[in-house]
Design a protein around this motif. Structure first.
Motif, PDB file in Angstrom:
ATOM      1  N   THR A 198      14.925   7.259  -3.045  1.00 13.18           N
ATOM      2  CA  THR A 198      16.243   6.729  -2.698  1.00 13.18           C
ATOM      3  C   THR A 198      16.826   7.508  -1.522  1.00 13.18           C
ATOM      4  O   THR A 198      17.375   6.919  -0.587  1.00 13.18           O
ATOM      5  CB  THR A 198      17.182   6.793  -3.925  1.00 13.18           C
ATOM      6  N   GLN A 199      16.671   8.815  -1.552  1.00 16.04           N
ATOM      7  CA  GLN A 199      17.154   9.646  -0.442  1.00 16.04           C
ATOM      8  C   GLN A 199      16.419   9.288   0.854  1.00 16.04           C
ATOM      9  O   GLN A 199      17.039   9.164   1.909  1.00 16.04           O
ATOM     10  CB  GLN A 199      16.964  11.120  -0.773  1.00 16.04           C
ATOM     11  N   ALA A 200      15.101   9.088   0.762  1.00 11.95           N
ATOM     12  CA  ALA A 200      14.324   8.717   1.949  1.00 11.95           C
ATOM     13  C   ALA A 200      14.774   7.368   2.504  1.00 11.95           C
ATOM     14  O   ALA A 200      14.753   7.139   3.714  1.00 11.95           O
ATOM     15  CB  ALA A 200      12.836   8.684   1.609  1.00 11.95           C
ATOM     16  N   PHE A 201      15.198   6.479   1.617  1.00  9.03           N
ATOM     17  CA  PHE A 201      15.702   5.162   2.029  1.00  9.03           C
ATOM     18  C   PHE A 201      17.093   5.274   2.652  1.00  9.03           C
ATOM     19  O   PHE A 201      17.530   4.372   3.366  1.00  9.03           O
ATOM     20  CB  PHE A 201      15.686   4.218   0.818  1.00  9.03           C
ATOM     21  N   GLU A 208       1.738   6.491   4.320  1.00 10.35           N
ATOM     22  CA  GLU A 208       3.076   6.874   4.751  1.00 10.35           C
ATOM     23  C   GLU A 208       4.005   5.668   4.806  1.00 10.35           C
ATOM     24  O   GLU A 208       3.625   4.592   5.255  1.00 10.35           O
ATOM     25  CB  GLU A 208       3.001   7.526   6.142  1.00 10.35           C
ATOM     26  N   ARG A 209       5.222   5.877   4.338  1.00 19.41           N
ATOM     27  CA  ARG A 209       6.254   4.843   4.405  1.00 19.41           C
ATOM     28  C   ARG A 209       7.044   5.046   5.690  1.00 19.41           C
ATOM     29  O   ARG A 209       7.595   6.128   5.912  1.00 19.41           O
ATOM     30  CB  ARG A 209       7.192   4.959   3.207  1.00 19.41           C
ATOM     31  N   LEU A 260       0.829  -1.207   0.000  1.00 12.72           N
ATOM     32  CA  LEU A 260       0.000   0.000   0.000  1.00 12.72           C
ATOM     33  C   LEU A 260       0.867   1.261   0.000  1.00 12.72           C
ATOM     34  O   LEU A 260       0.544   2.247  -0.661  1.00 12.72           O
ATOM     35  CB  LEU A 260      -0.927   0.014   1.216  1.00 12.72           C
ATOM     36  N   SER A 261       1.982   1.224   0.711  1.00 10.67           N
ATOM     37  CA  SER A 261       2.817   2.421   0.841  1.00 10.67           C
ATOM     38  C   SER A 261       3.568   2.766  -0.434  1.00 10.67           C
ATOM     39  O   SER A 261       4.086   3.871  -0.563  1.00 10.67           O
ATOM     40  CB  SER A 261       3.803   2.263   2.006  1.00 10.67           C
ATOM     41  N   HIS A 262       3.641   1.862  -1.382  1.00 12.90           N
ATOM     42  CA  HIS A 262       4.326   2.229  -2.636  1.00 12.90           C
ATOM     43  C   HIS A 262       3.393   3.007  -3.560  1.00 12.90           C
ATOM     44  O   HIS A 262       3.819   3.536  -4.575  1.00 12.90           O
ATOM     45  CB  HIS A 262       4.959   1.005  -3.323  1.00 12.90           C
ATOM     46  N   GLY A 263       2.121   3.096  -3.157  1.00 11.87           N
ATOM     47  CA  GLY A 263       1.165   3.926  -3.886  1.00 11.87           C
ATOM     48  C   GLY A 263       1.082   5.299  -3.244  1.00 11.87           C
ATOM     49  O   GLY A 263       1.979   5.739  -2.525  1.00 11.87           O
ATOM     50  N   ALA A 291       9.703   1.435  -2.247  1.00  7.89           N
ATOM     51  CA  ALA A 291       9.502   2.672  -3.009  1.00  7.89           C
ATOM     52  C   ALA A 291      10.770   3.060  -3.766  1.00  7.89           C
ATOM     53  O   ALA A 291      10.705   3.526  -4.908  1.00  7.89           O
ATOM     54  CB  ALA A 291       9.062   3.798  -2.081  1.00  7.89           C
ATOM     55  N   ALA A 292      11.928   2.844  -3.161  1.00  9.32           N
ATOM     56  CA  ALA A 292      13.193   3.217  -3.798  1.00  9.32           C
ATOM     57  C   ALA A 292      13.549   2.318  -4.976  1.00  9.32           C
ATOM     58  O   ALA A 292      14.206   2.761  -5.922  1.00  9.32           O
ATOM     59  CB  ALA A 292      14.316   3.194  -2.764  1.00  9.32           C
ATOM     60  N   CYS A 293      13.123   1.073  -4.938  1.00 10.22           N
ATOM     61  CA  CYS A 293      13.506   0.103  -5.975  1.00 10.22           C
ATOM     62  C   CYS A 293      12.521   0.014  -7.126  1.00 10.22           C
ATOM     63  O   CYS A 293      12.900  -0.335  -8.246  1.00 10.22           O
ATOM     64  CB  CYS A 293      13.654  -1.289  -5.350  1.00 10.22           C
TER      65      CYS A 293
END
Length: 195
Positions: free
Chosen positions: A155-158, A94-95, A87-90, A104-106
C-alpha cells in the motif's frame, strides 16, 4: 485488448472454487475503483484484477504461481502489460506501473476485508468500516495467513495511506456485495433486510 467477458471465461475455465472466484472479483472491483480515481483504463485494470489468480488451482505454489500461468495467458492473447502486472504480483518481478502497484496493494487486502465481513453480526460489507478492519488487523490469530506487513508495504509503495486504502477497497467491494454474497442481513443503505 482482452474484454471483461473473455477474462471471465478464462477464470471459469481454470477456477472451480467459488471463494477464489469471489476473491478475483473483489480484486477486479478494487482495481476498477482505482483506475477511475486515477484516470486510467478501468477495463484494463479490471481484467488484470480478475485474471491475477486464474492459475492458482493448477499451479498452487508460490514457485509456480503466477509464472507458470503467464504462457497460458499469452496463448490466449492477453495483452503483455496485463500479463506483466499479473507476474508482478508474485515474487521476483519488479512492480513499476501504477496498475502493477495497485494489484499488489489490493490482492491480500480483499481477503482480509472478506474475512472481517464474515465475522460481523451482519455478515455484510454495507456496515463495514476501516476501523473494524483495524481492530482485526491487530489480532494476529485472526486470518493468520494474511500477511499484514506485505499489505502495508504494498500500500505504501502504491502511494496511498493504509486506512484510506482499506476504506477505498471496502467501497469498491460494496458495489458487488451481492455477487460476493457479502450483503448479509443488510440492504445497501445499511438498514436491515427482510431476509
Amino acid at each position: 485488448m482482452t474484454t471483461r467477458e473473455e477474462a471471465f471465461q478464462i477464470v471459469t475455465k481454470y477456477v472451480k472454487n467459488n471463494g477464489l472466484i469471489n476473491h478475483m472479483l473483489s480484486v477486479e472491483a478494487a482495481m476498477r475503483f482505482y483506475a477511475e480515481k486515477l484516470n486510467a483504463d478501468p477495463e484494463k485494470w479490471g481484467v488484470a484484477g480478475l485474471l491475477h489468480d486464474f492459475d492458482w488451482e493448477i499451479h498452487p505454489s508460490l514457485e509456480e504461481h503466477p509464472s507458470a500461468g503467464a504462457p497460458i495467458l499469452r496463448e490466449l492473447n492477453v495483452p503483455e502489460d496485463i500479463v506483466h502486472a499479473i507476474l508482478s504480483h508474485g515474487e521476483g518481478v519488479e512492480r513499476i506501473t501504477p496498475m502493477e502497484l495497485c494489484l499488489a496493494a489490493c490482492d491480500e487486502l480483499t481477503g482480509l476485508i472478506t474475512a472481517v465481513s464474515l465475522v460481523r453480526p451482519s455478515r455484510s460489507l454495507y456496515d463495514l468500516t476501516a476501523s473494524s478492519v483495524k481492530k482485526k488487523w491487530k489480532d494476529r490469530a485472526f486470518a493468520a495467513a494474511i500477511n499484514r506487513e506485505e499489505i502495508a508495504a504494498n500500500t505504501q509503495a502504491f502511494g496511498v495511506e493504509l486506512w484510506q486504502h482499506v476504506d477505498n477497497v471496502i467501497l469498491a467491494m460494496r458495489k458487488i456485495a451481492s455477487q460476493l454474497d457479502l450483503e448479509g442481513s443488510l440492504l445497501p443503505d445499511g438498514s436491515p433486510s427482510e431476509k
